[in-house]
Design a protein around this motif. Structure first.
Motif, PDB file in Angstrom:
ATOM      1  N   THR A  12       8.555   2.066 -19.613  1.00  0.00           N
ATOM      2  CA  THR A  12       8.568   1.270 -18.386  1.00  0.00           C
ATOM      3  C   THR A  12       9.469   0.055 -18.522  1.00  0.00           C
ATOM      4  O   THR A  12      10.234  -0.271 -17.614  1.00  0.00           O
ATOM      5  N   TRP A  13       9.365  -0.636 -19.648  1.00  0.00           N
ATOM      6  CA  TRP A  13      10.131  -1.863 -19.839  1.00  0.00           C
ATOM      7  C   TRP A  13      11.584  -1.615 -20.227  1.00  0.00           C
ATOM      8  O   TRP A  13      12.448  -2.437 -19.937  1.00  0.00           O
ATOM      9  N   GLY A  14      11.857  -0.485 -20.898  1.00  0.00           N
ATOM     10  CA  GLY A  14      13.157  -0.265 -21.508  1.00  0.00           C
ATOM     11  C   GLY A  14      13.159  -0.794 -22.932  1.00  0.00           C
ATOM     12  O   GLY A  14      12.387  -1.694 -23.280  1.00  0.00           O
ATOM     13  N   GLU A  23      17.889  -2.852 -22.633  1.00  0.00           N
ATOM     14  CA  GLU A  23      18.196  -3.294 -21.275  1.00  0.00           C
ATOM     15  C   GLU A  23      16.935  -3.255 -20.430  1.00  0.00           C
ATOM     16  O   GLU A  23      16.245  -2.240 -20.386  1.00  0.00           O
ATOM     17  N   PRO A  24      16.578  -4.354 -19.755  1.00  0.00           N
ATOM     18  CA  PRO A  24      15.338  -4.380 -18.970  1.00  0.00           C
ATOM     19  C   PRO A  24      15.357  -3.328 -17.870  1.00  0.00           C
ATOM     20  O   PRO A  24      16.349  -3.159 -17.164  1.00  0.00           O
ATOM     21  N   ARG A  25      14.239  -2.577 -17.767  1.00  0.00           N
ATOM     22  CA  ARG A  25      14.124  -1.586 -16.704  1.00  0.00           C
ATOM     23  C   ARG A  25      13.170  -2.075 -15.619  1.00  0.00           C
ATOM     24  O   ARG A  25      13.546  -2.227 -14.484  1.00  0.00           O
ATOM     25  N   ASN A  26      11.926  -2.312 -15.987  1.00  0.00           N
ATOM     26  CA  ASN A  26      10.962  -2.842 -15.024  1.00  0.00           C
ATOM     27  C   ASN A  26       9.886  -3.642 -15.764  1.00  0.00           C
ATOM     28  O   ASN A  26       8.693  -3.387 -15.611  1.00  0.00           O
ATOM     29  N   PHE A  34      16.858  -9.675 -22.547  1.00  0.00           N
ATOM     30  CA  PHE A  34      16.526  -8.358 -23.083  1.00  0.00           C
ATOM     31  C   PHE A  34      15.111  -7.946 -22.659  1.00  0.00           C
ATOM     32  O   PHE A  34      14.267  -8.791 -22.342  1.00  0.00           O
ATOM     33  N   ALA A  35      14.858  -6.637 -22.708  1.00  0.00           N
ATOM     34  CA  ALA A  35      13.503  -6.137 -22.481  1.00  0.00           C
ATOM     35  C   ALA A  35      12.580  -6.655 -23.588  1.00  0.00           C
ATOM     36  O   ALA A  35      13.024  -6.864 -24.727  1.00  0.00           O
ATOM     37  N   PRO A  36      11.304  -6.880 -23.285  1.00  0.00           N
ATOM     38  CA  PRO A  36      10.402  -7.469 -24.289  1.00  0.00           C
ATOM     39  C   PRO A  36       9.902  -6.485 -25.346  1.00  0.00           C
ATOM     40  O   PRO A  36       9.174  -6.884 -26.250  1.00  0.00           O
ATOM     41  N   THR A  37      10.307  -5.214 -25.259  1.00  0.00           N
ATOM     42  CA  THR A  37       9.727  -4.182 -26.115  1.00  0.00           C
ATOM     43  C   THR A  37       9.835  -4.525 -27.595  1.00  0.00           C
ATOM     44  O   THR A  37       8.831  -4.571 -28.323  1.00  0.00           O
ATOM     45  N   PHE A  38      11.064  -4.760 -28.074  1.00  0.00           N
ATOM     46  CA  PHE A  38      11.255  -5.026 -29.496  1.00  0.00           C
ATOM     47  C   PHE A  38      10.573  -6.324 -29.920  1.00  0.00           C
ATOM     48  O   PHE A  38      10.088  -6.443 -31.049  1.00  0.00           O
ATOM     49  N   PHE A  39      10.509  -7.297 -29.014  1.00  0.00           N
ATOM     50  CA  PHE A  39       9.872  -8.569 -29.347  1.00  0.00           C
ATOM     51  C   PHE A  39       8.365  -8.386 -29.544  1.00  0.00           C
ATOM     52  O   PHE A  39       7.772  -8.991 -30.443  1.00  0.00           O
ATOM     53  N   VAL A  40       7.751  -7.548 -28.702  1.00  0.00           N
ATOM     54  CA  VAL A  40       6.317  -7.283 -28.844  1.00  0.00           C
ATOM     55  C   VAL A  40       6.038  -6.534 -30.146  1.00  0.00           C
ATOM     56  O   VAL A  40       5.104  -6.861 -30.888  1.00  0.00           O
ATOM     57  N   ILE A  59      16.876   2.564  -5.523  1.00  0.00           N
ATOM     58  CA  ILE A  59      15.750   1.681  -5.218  1.00  0.00           C
ATOM     59  C   ILE A  59      14.462   2.244  -5.820  1.00  0.00           C
ATOM     60  O   ILE A  59      13.657   1.521  -6.411  1.00  0.00           O
ATOM     61  N   ALA A  60      14.272   3.564  -5.669  1.00  0.00           N
ATOM     62  CA  ALA A  60      13.080   4.202  -6.227  1.00  0.00           C
ATOM     63  C   ALA A  60      13.049   4.092  -7.748  1.00  0.00           C
ATOM     64  O   ALA A  60      11.993   3.833  -8.350  1.00  0.00           O
ATOM     65  N   LEU A  61      14.188   4.279  -8.402  1.00  0.00           N
ATOM     66  CA  LEU A  61      14.242   4.205  -9.860  1.00  0.00           C
ATOM     67  C   LEU A  61      13.978   2.792 -10.365  1.00  0.00           C
ATOM     68  O   LEU A  61      13.394   2.600 -11.428  1.00  0.00           O
ATOM     69  N   GLU A  62      14.429   1.782  -9.621  1.00  0.00           N
ATOM     70  CA  GLU A  62      14.182   0.404 -10.026  1.00  0.00           C
ATOM     71  C   GLU A  62      12.689   0.091 -10.024  1.00  0.00           C
ATOM     72  O   GLU A  62      12.208  -0.731 -10.804  1.00  0.00           O
ATOM     73  N   ALA A  63      11.947   0.758  -9.141  1.00  0.00           N
ATOM     74  CA  ALA A  63      10.495   0.562  -9.084  1.00  0.00           C
ATOM     75  C   ALA A  63       9.771   1.320 -10.197  1.00  0.00           C
ATOM     76  O   ALA A  63       8.577   1.147 -10.396  1.00  0.00           O
ATOM     77  N   GLY A  64      10.502   2.170 -10.928  1.00  0.00           N
ATOM     78  CA  GLY A  64       9.909   2.958 -12.011  1.00  0.00           C
ATOM     79  C   GLY A  64       9.893   4.432 -11.674  1.00  0.00           C
ATOM     80  O   GLY A  64       9.675   4.816 -10.520  1.00  0.00           O
ATOM     81  N   VAL A  65      10.149   5.261 -12.692  1.00  0.00           N
ATOM     82  CA  VAL A  65      10.176   6.706 -12.492  1.00  0.00           C
ATOM     83  C   VAL A  65       8.917   7.319 -13.082  1.00  0.00           C
ATOM     84  O   VAL A  65       8.414   6.863 -14.108  1.00  0.00           O
ATOM     85  N   SER A  66       8.373   8.324 -12.419  1.00  0.00           N
ATOM     86  CA  SER A  66       7.180   9.012 -12.890  1.00  0.00           C
ATOM     87  C   SER A  66       7.476  10.491 -13.068  1.00  0.00           C
ATOM     88  O   SER A  66       8.368  11.037 -12.413  1.00  0.00           O
ATOM     89  N   PHE A  67       6.699  11.129 -13.953  1.00  0.00           N
ATOM     90  CA  PHE A  67       6.837  12.560 -14.172  1.00  0.00           C
ATOM     91  C   PHE A  67       5.920  13.253 -13.165  1.00  0.00           C
ATOM     92  O   PHE A  67       4.725  13.419 -13.399  1.00  0.00           O
TER      93      PHE A  67
END
Length: 543
Positions: A216-218, A221-224, A232-238, A454-462
């Protein structure tokens, strides 16, 4: 094996907790529908369950040393049964997460380390590897029954009945508690290290949270994300914060040992190469298994449109062959050595992954899928037949609960990372492939690209491709563009699934690197049920 009573009771607990996870995996689509949520939310619930177990498993093992292993086992079963009852009655996704992920997870964290120690106490010599092989076989039975039973009940009745049934099984286990014998502990009982418990749970939680949210976060590169750090996306920082907390935990444990206090876990145990190697393979095994058991049901249910029962039927070959192989190969380690059997298992898993990759198509080839699943089960069964004994054989009698905590921490950390990592890779690859195909498709207008962006910026689902078709029709796109967009999404789904399965193959290949110090055939013949520790010390002697 002259007495089976303790093994039946302890093995039933193992069976129950594996059954629980496999039921949840095949019920993903129904849970999404019942709670009006998304696949990623159910993925979070599944991951939280494994995370709670991984975070508190060492604490559960230490409680066994403090309060007595049988007592903690029975208390854990009561907690687990309470969580099952809450899950069966859950009206919302939040209550489901509380009952299943938190309460059941805490109960399992108390039960499993004590179970591993009680098996080792109840069976010695040549009986011990057989007992652990049976425990592995019962885990395979849970995986075998889970998809089929859970799929049938979910499709034709309700998934809630499975958890109601678990309460009945818990009561039956509690009624048979006198079959479990326990050796009285010698010497003073250790004290709980509350600071260490807090640091270990927080560190593991942050690491898994970062991996879970990466889809979700990326990653970079920040995704959402809810926030960014330095752009940057917070993933690696967390994840890095989790690593820092775990480093503080290690320093705190060394500090307690240096001052003569009881640590949460003796980190010196991880200095024993056979034990360390067995724990790493256990982590890999569960990462591979849970990663695939998250991705494959999505392929069967979302892409192919099968219901939960049809999904369970198609997962039956992996379950059945895992059960048969784990029972039949329990004695194999004594002749070939755990190292050879584990490497043979990894080769078998690689064959299964390659075969599975070839079956991921818009229309499933049931025969090829059947054999790929059967080979996967053989590989998993070979691993299950060896790893429980390989871990416990490196421990002295006074270390059983502590090593059991490490054993199931590694197992459930692998489960958490499997669901989180493979799930995030799948969703990330889906988003990337869909974006690329939409940008490159000449049939799509600028309006269609903007709506999709626009839909992808809100997040993609399977989700099923039909949902994408319906969304495109609601946006007012022409029929030709609706079909082009739907086709692009369907192709992106298959691409995401292939990336996820390929990642599992990479993890399997990397697992060969941690098998070097597993017991060989000579070790198994010298001392049945044991393995040498680092520096040649006796595993029956506490460090």
């Amino acid at each position: 094996m002259k007495h089976w009573g303790p093994l039946i009771v302890l093995g039933t607990a193992q069976f129950l907790m594996v059954l629980d996870t496999s039921v949840m995996n095949v019920s993903i689509s129904r849970l999404v529908e019942d709670f009006d949520t998304e696949v990623t939310a159910i993925q979070a619930v599944i991951t939280l369950y494994a995370l709670v177990m991984a975070a508190f498993m060492v604490v559960g093992g230490r409680l066994g040393d403090i309060l007595g292993r049988r007592r903690v086992f029975l208390l854990g079963m009561v907690v687990y049964g309470t969580g099952s009852a809450v899950t069966a009655l859950s009206p919302t996704l939040g209550v489901l997460a509380l009952g299943w992920s938190v309460i059941e997870g805490l109960g399992a964290a108390m039960v499993l380390p004590s179970m591993a120690a009680l098996v080792a106490e109840s069976y010695r010599g040549r009986d011990r590897p057989v007992a652990y092989g049976v425990i592995g076989g019962l885990a395979g039975a849970g995986i075998a029954v889970g998809p089929l039973l859970g799929g049938w009940v979910t499709t034709y009745l309700t998934w809630r009945l499975v958890f109601a049934g678990e309460v009945v099984v818990v009561v039956a286990v509690l009624c048979c508690h006198r079959l479990i014998a326990e050796t009285a502990p010698g010497g003073p009982r250790p004290r709980m290290d509350l600071v260490g418990a807090t640091l270990s749970a927080a560190g593991l939680g942050l690491c898994v949270l970062g991996v879970l949210q990466s889809g979700t976060w990326g990653w970079v590169e920040p995704r959402n994300p809810p926030f960014t750090l330095l752009g940057f996306a917070p993933t690696f920082f967390v994840i890095a914060a989790g690593a820092v907390v775990l480093a503080l935990f290690a320093a705190w444990e060394r500090h307690r040992v240096a001052h003569g206090d009881d640590p949460l876990v003796h980190l010196s145990l991880l200095g024993r190469p056979p034990l360390r190697s067995a724990l790493m393979v256990l982590l890999s095994q569960n990462l591979i298994l849970l990663g695939l058991f998250f991705a494959i049901p999505l392929y069967l249910q979302v892409v192919q449109g099968f219901d939960a029962f049809e999904t369970g039927l198609r997962l039956l070959p992996v379950s059945a062959t895992m059960l048969v192989t784990s029972l039949g190969a329990a004695r194999l380690g004594r002749r070939l050595g755990a190292r050879r059997v584990v490497r043979l298992a990894l080769v078998t898993l690689l064959v299964a992954v390659v075969w599975l990759l070839a079956t991921i198509d818009p229309v499933i080839d049931d025969a090829q899928f059947f054999w790929a699943m059967a080979v996967l089960g053989v590989g998993m069964g070979l691993l299950a037949s060896q790893l429980g004994n390989a871990v416990q054989s490196g421990a002295g009698e006074g270390e059983r609960s502590e090593v059991g905590g490490l054993q199931f921490t590694a197992q459930n950390l692998g489960s958490a990372f499997g669901t989180a990592l493979i799930g995030s890779l799948l969703v990330g690859a889906l988003a990337h492939a869909f974006t690329t195909q939409v940008e490159d498709d000449p049939l799509l207008s600028e309006q269609a690209r903007q709506e999709t962006g626009i839909a992808l910026e809100a997040g993609v689902s399977f989700v099923p491709a039909d949902e994408v078709r319906s969304a495109a029709e609601r946006a007012g796109l022409p029929p030709a563009e609706v079909e082009a967009l739907t086709s692009s999404y369907a192709q992106a789904q298959l691409g995401g699934l292939r990336v996820a399965v390929l990642a599992v193959g990479g993890i399997t290949l990397a697992s060969f690197l941690v098998t070097r110090h597993l017991p060989d055939a000579g070790t198994a013949r010298r001392r049945p049920g044991t393995a040498p520790t680092a520096g040649g010390t006796d595993p029956e002697r506490r460090p």
